[in-house]
Design a protein around this motif. Sequence first.
Motif, PDB file in Angstrom:
ATOM      1  N   VAL A  50       0.845  -1.202   0.000  1.00 21.45           N
ATOM      2  CA  VAL A  50       0.000   0.000   0.000  1.00 21.45           C
ATOM      3  C   VAL A  50       0.878   1.248   0.000  1.00 21.45           C
ATOM      4  CG1 VAL A  50      -1.725   1.316   1.296  1.00 21.45           C
ATOM      5  CG2 VAL A  50      -1.934  -1.173   1.115  1.00 21.45           C
ATOM      6  N   ALA A  51       2.011   1.201   0.727  1.00 20.78           N
ATOM      7  CA  ALA A  51       2.946   2.328   0.684  1.00 20.78           C
ATOM      8  C   ALA A  51       3.466   2.539  -0.740  1.00 20.78           C
ATOM      9  CB  ALA A  51       4.111   2.071   1.644  1.00 20.78           C
ATOM     10  N   ALA A  52       3.770   1.433  -1.429  1.00 20.08           N
ATOM     11  CA  ALA A  52       4.216   1.533  -2.816  1.00 20.08           C
ATOM     12  C   ALA A  52       3.121   2.138  -3.691  1.00 20.08           C
ATOM     13  CB  ALA A  52       4.610   0.147  -3.337  1.00 20.08           C
ATOM     14  N   TRP A  53       1.896   1.696  -3.459  1.00 21.24           N
ATOM     15  CA  TRP A  53       0.753   2.231  -4.201  1.00 21.24           C
ATOM     16  C   TRP A  53       0.594   3.732  -3.943  1.00 21.24           C
ATOM     17  CZ3 TRP A  53      -3.832   4.245  -2.091  1.00 21.24           C
ATOM     18  CH2 TRP A  53      -4.843   4.510  -3.020  1.00 21.24           C
ATOM     19  N   MET A  54       0.767   4.133  -2.703  1.00 21.55           N
ATOM     20  CA  MET A  54       0.675   5.554  -2.359  1.00 21.55           C
ATOM     21  C   MET A  54       1.740   6.363  -3.099  1.00 21.55           C
ATOM     22  SD  MET A  54      -1.808   6.268  -0.120  1.00 21.55           S
ATOM     23  CE  MET A  54      -1.339   7.637   0.951  1.00 21.55           C
ATOM     24  N   ALA A  68      -1.600   6.650  -7.700  1.00 26.33           N
ATOM     25  CA  ALA A  68      -2.619   6.028  -8.547  1.00 26.33           C
ATOM     26  C   ALA A  68      -4.002   6.252  -7.955  1.00 26.33           C
ATOM     27  CB  ALA A  68      -2.342   4.533  -8.694  1.00 26.33           C
ATOM     28  N   GLY A  69      -5.011   6.086  -8.772  1.00 28.13           N
ATOM     29  CA  GLY A  69      -6.380   6.244  -8.307  1.00 28.13           C
ATOM     30  C   GLY A  69      -6.800   5.122  -7.389  1.00 28.13           C
ATOM     31  N   ILE A  70      -7.782   5.379  -6.562  1.00 32.96           N
ATOM     32  CA  ILE A  70      -8.249   4.409  -5.579  1.00 32.96           C
ATOM     33  C   ILE A  70      -8.780   3.139  -6.234  1.00 32.96           C
ATOM     34  CG2 ILE A  70     -10.594   5.330  -5.479  1.00 32.96           C
ATOM     35  CD1 ILE A  70      -8.513   4.064  -2.484  1.00 32.96           C
ATOM     36  N   ALA A  71      -9.221   3.233  -7.483  1.00 32.45           N
ATOM     37  CA  ALA A  71      -9.787   2.067  -8.166  1.00 32.45           C
ATOM     38  C   ALA A  71      -8.767   0.960  -8.358  1.00 32.45           C
ATOM     39  CB  ALA A  71     -10.361   2.491  -9.522  1.00 32.45           C
ATOM     40  N   LEU A  95      -6.480   0.096  -6.110  1.00 35.36           N
ATOM     41  CA  LEU A  95      -6.059  -0.480  -4.833  1.00 35.36           C
ATOM     42  C   LEU A  95      -6.618  -1.878  -4.563  1.00 35.36           C
ATOM     43  CD1 LEU A  95      -4.467  -0.183  -2.224  1.00 35.36           C
ATOM     44  CD2 LEU A  95      -6.424   1.047  -1.246  1.00 35.36           C
ATOM     45  N   PRO A  96      -7.898  -2.157  -4.839  1.00 34.32           N
ATOM     46  CA  PRO A  96      -8.410  -3.506  -4.551  1.00 34.32           C
ATOM     47  C   PRO A  96      -7.615  -4.623  -5.230  1.00 34.32           C
ATOM     48  CG  PRO A  96     -10.232  -2.020  -4.926  1.00 34.32           C
ATOM     49  CD  PRO A  96      -8.993  -1.269  -5.270  1.00 34.32           C
ATOM     50  N   LEU A  97      -7.167  -4.401  -6.464  1.00 38.48           N
ATOM     51  CA  LEU A  97      -6.374  -5.419  -7.152  1.00 38.48           C
ATOM     52  C   LEU A  97      -5.039  -5.623  -6.457  1.00 38.48           C
ATOM     53  CD1 LEU A  97      -5.963  -7.380  -9.469  1.00 38.48           C
ATOM     54  CD2 LEU A  97      -5.089  -5.473 -10.857  1.00 38.48           C
ATOM     55  N   VAL A  98      -4.408  -4.545  -6.014  1.00 39.89           N
ATOM     56  CA  VAL A  98      -3.148  -4.654  -5.266  1.00 39.89           C
ATOM     57  C   VAL A  98      -3.351  -5.487  -4.009  1.00 39.89           C
ATOM     58  CG1 VAL A  98      -1.462  -3.355  -3.896  1.00 39.89           C
ATOM     59  CG2 VAL A  98      -2.170  -2.505  -6.149  1.00 39.89           C
ATOM     60  N   LEU A  99      -4.414  -5.199  -3.278  1.00 38.15           N
ATOM     61  CA  LEU A  99      -4.689  -5.921  -2.039  1.00 38.15           C
ATOM     62  C   LEU A  99      -4.958  -7.395  -2.320  1.00 38.15           C
ATOM     63  CD1 LEU A  99      -6.993  -3.333  -0.233  1.00 38.15           C
ATOM     64  CD2 LEU A  99      -4.549  -3.737   0.145  1.00 38.15           C
ATOM     65  N   ALA A 100      -5.709  -7.694  -3.360  1.00 35.32           N
ATOM     66  CA  ALA A 100      -6.027  -9.080  -3.690  1.00 35.32           C
ATOM     67  C   ALA A 100      -4.765  -9.849  -4.090  1.00 35.32           C
ATOM     68  CB  ALA A 100      -7.056  -9.132  -4.814  1.00 35.32           C
ATOM     69  N   GLU A 101      -3.932  -9.238  -4.928  1.00 33.28           N
ATOM     70  CA  GLU A 101      -2.688  -9.895  -5.357  1.00 33.28           C
ATOM     71  C   GLU A 101      -1.779 -10.177  -4.171  1.00 33.28           C
ATOM     72  OE1 GLU A 101      -2.304  -7.998  -9.873  1.00 33.28           O
ATOM     73  OE2 GLU A 101      -1.308  -7.031  -8.157  1.00 33.28           O
ATOM     74  N   CYS A 102      -1.658  -9.204  -3.282  1.00 32.84           N
ATOM     75  CA  CYS A 102      -0.780  -9.375  -2.122  1.00 32.84           C
ATOM     76  C   CYS A 102      -1.328 -10.421  -1.148  1.00 32.84           C
ATOM     77  CB  CYS A 102      -0.585  -8.044  -1.405  1.00 32.84           C
ATOM     78  SG  CYS A 102       0.454  -6.891  -2.328  1.00 32.84           S
ATOM     79  N   LEU A 103      -2.636 -10.418  -0.942  1.00 39.39           N
ATOM     80  CA  LEU A 103      -3.234 -11.396  -0.036  1.00 39.39           C
ATOM     81  C   LEU A 103      -2.911 -12.821  -0.481  1.00 39.39           C
ATOM     82  CD1 LEU A 103      -5.094 -12.111   2.343  1.00 39.39           C
ATOM     83  CD2 LEU A 103      -7.024 -11.997   0.747  1.00 39.39           C
ATOM     84  N   VAL A 104      -3.089 -13.106  -1.764  1.00 42.65           N
ATOM     85  CA  VAL A 104      -2.825 -14.451  -2.266  1.00 42.65           C
ATOM     86  C   VAL A 104      -1.325 -14.753  -2.258  1.00 42.65           C
ATOM     87  CG1 VAL A 104      -3.056 -16.015  -4.227  1.00 42.65           C
ATOM     88  CG2 VAL A 104      -4.904 -14.421  -3.683  1.00 42.65           C
ATOM     89  N   TYR A 105      -0.527 -13.811  -2.759  1.00 38.40           N
ATOM     90  CA  TYR A 105       0.915 -14.051  -2.870  1.00 38.40           C
ATOM     91  C   TYR A 105       1.552 -14.287  -1.504  1.00 38.40           C
ATOM     92  CZ  TYR A 105       5.843 -13.407  -4.025  1.00 38.40           C
ATOM     93  OH  TYR A 105       7.200 -13.592  -4.157  1.00 38.40           O
ATOM     94  N   PHE A 106       1.246 -13.420  -0.552  1.00 33.67           N
ATOM     95  CA  PHE A 106       1.912 -13.548   0.744  1.00 33.67           C
ATOM     96  C   PHE A 106       1.307 -14.647   1.616  1.00 33.67           C
ATOM     97  CE2 PHE A 106       3.250  -9.308  -0.623  1.00 33.67           C
ATOM     98  CZ  PHE A 106       4.619  -9.547  -0.612  1.00 33.67           C
ATOM     99  N   TRP A 107       0.079 -15.066   1.306  1.00 30.07           N
ATOM    100  CA  TRP A 107      -0.423 -16.260   1.986  1.00 30.07           C
ATOM    101  C   TRP A 107       0.344 -17.484   1.496  1.00 30.07           C
ATOM    102  CZ3 TRP A 107      -5.004 -15.540   5.145  1.00 30.07           C
ATOM    103  CH2 TRP A 107      -5.260 -16.652   5.953  1.00 30.07           C
TER     104      TRP A 107
END
Length: 302
Positions: free
Chosen positions: A47-51, A55-58, A60-72
């Motif tokens: 999220v810091a990288a995204w900040m 980029a637009g808020i739209a 962010l959800p994809l970033v969160l989803a990718e990270c959730l799966v990858y880091f799990w």
Amino acid sequence: MAAPAEAPACRRVGTLTSGLLRELNICWSFSAGDLTATVVPATTFAVAAWMSTRAGIASLPLVLAECLVYFWLYIYTFNLSNQLTGIEEDRRNKPHRPLVVGLVTPQGAKWRLVWVTAAFLALGAALQVLAWTVLWIAAWAFHNHLGGARALWGKNAAMVAGTIAQLAAAWQIVTPLTPAAWTWIAAIAIPLSVLVSLQDLRDIDGDLAVGRRTAAVVFGEVACRRFFAAAFVIYPIAMHFLVYRNAATVTALIGAAAALLSFVIAYRVLRWRDRRADHTTYLLYTYWYCLTLASAVFAFGT
């Protein structure tokens, strides 16, 4: 007349659903205890990288989803590997773990490790962070299967490599790495080479039983507690000069909260010395990790 044909289909759906729920339960059982050391902080750094990209808020959800799966997958691969090689030790130190209680067999865990590692590599390639994925796999293979965890330096080296792989991947999933991002990564990963030994205070008996040479075993518990107390007092001062000195107000306030938590850890290391207290102290360290990376969100957002 259609009911008899529909019944087998319903049973198949029920079996598939039951199997999926069982796999999710197994995944949770292996991974849940380490989310504040992996999924939460790494996603926060993403999220810091995204900040930093403005980029637009739209997006962010994809970033969160990718990270959730990858880091799990990041922590699931490690824990499958780690617990497969430490079943007897876990009977002594962590009897609640899934291989000890029989939730899954060792053979079943081995097959899951193969498939989950393959999925982790595939996702790393898709997200263009394959080098960091390979670094993490090499780190846990060394740590768990090549005897690294039994050496005084081996465990710490593997965890430093893992932290670099974690944070670099988190940033690179979003945007190319920058010198500023590397400053944050180095400020956290390099001191980890000594601070991560904090977790060994809770497992001294088990480490002695299996011949693992941790800092607490080699140098003694009392000396290590004094060292960790001093380190967690000094470290926030170093962090101030490395990343907080010219920070905006919100970033500085979160950094101050992280420093306070570090002082609490220093106090607890000296004051409370039973296994349960040491486990709580280590959890506070993971919370410090999350809080520090939360400050990065505001640092890169201003």
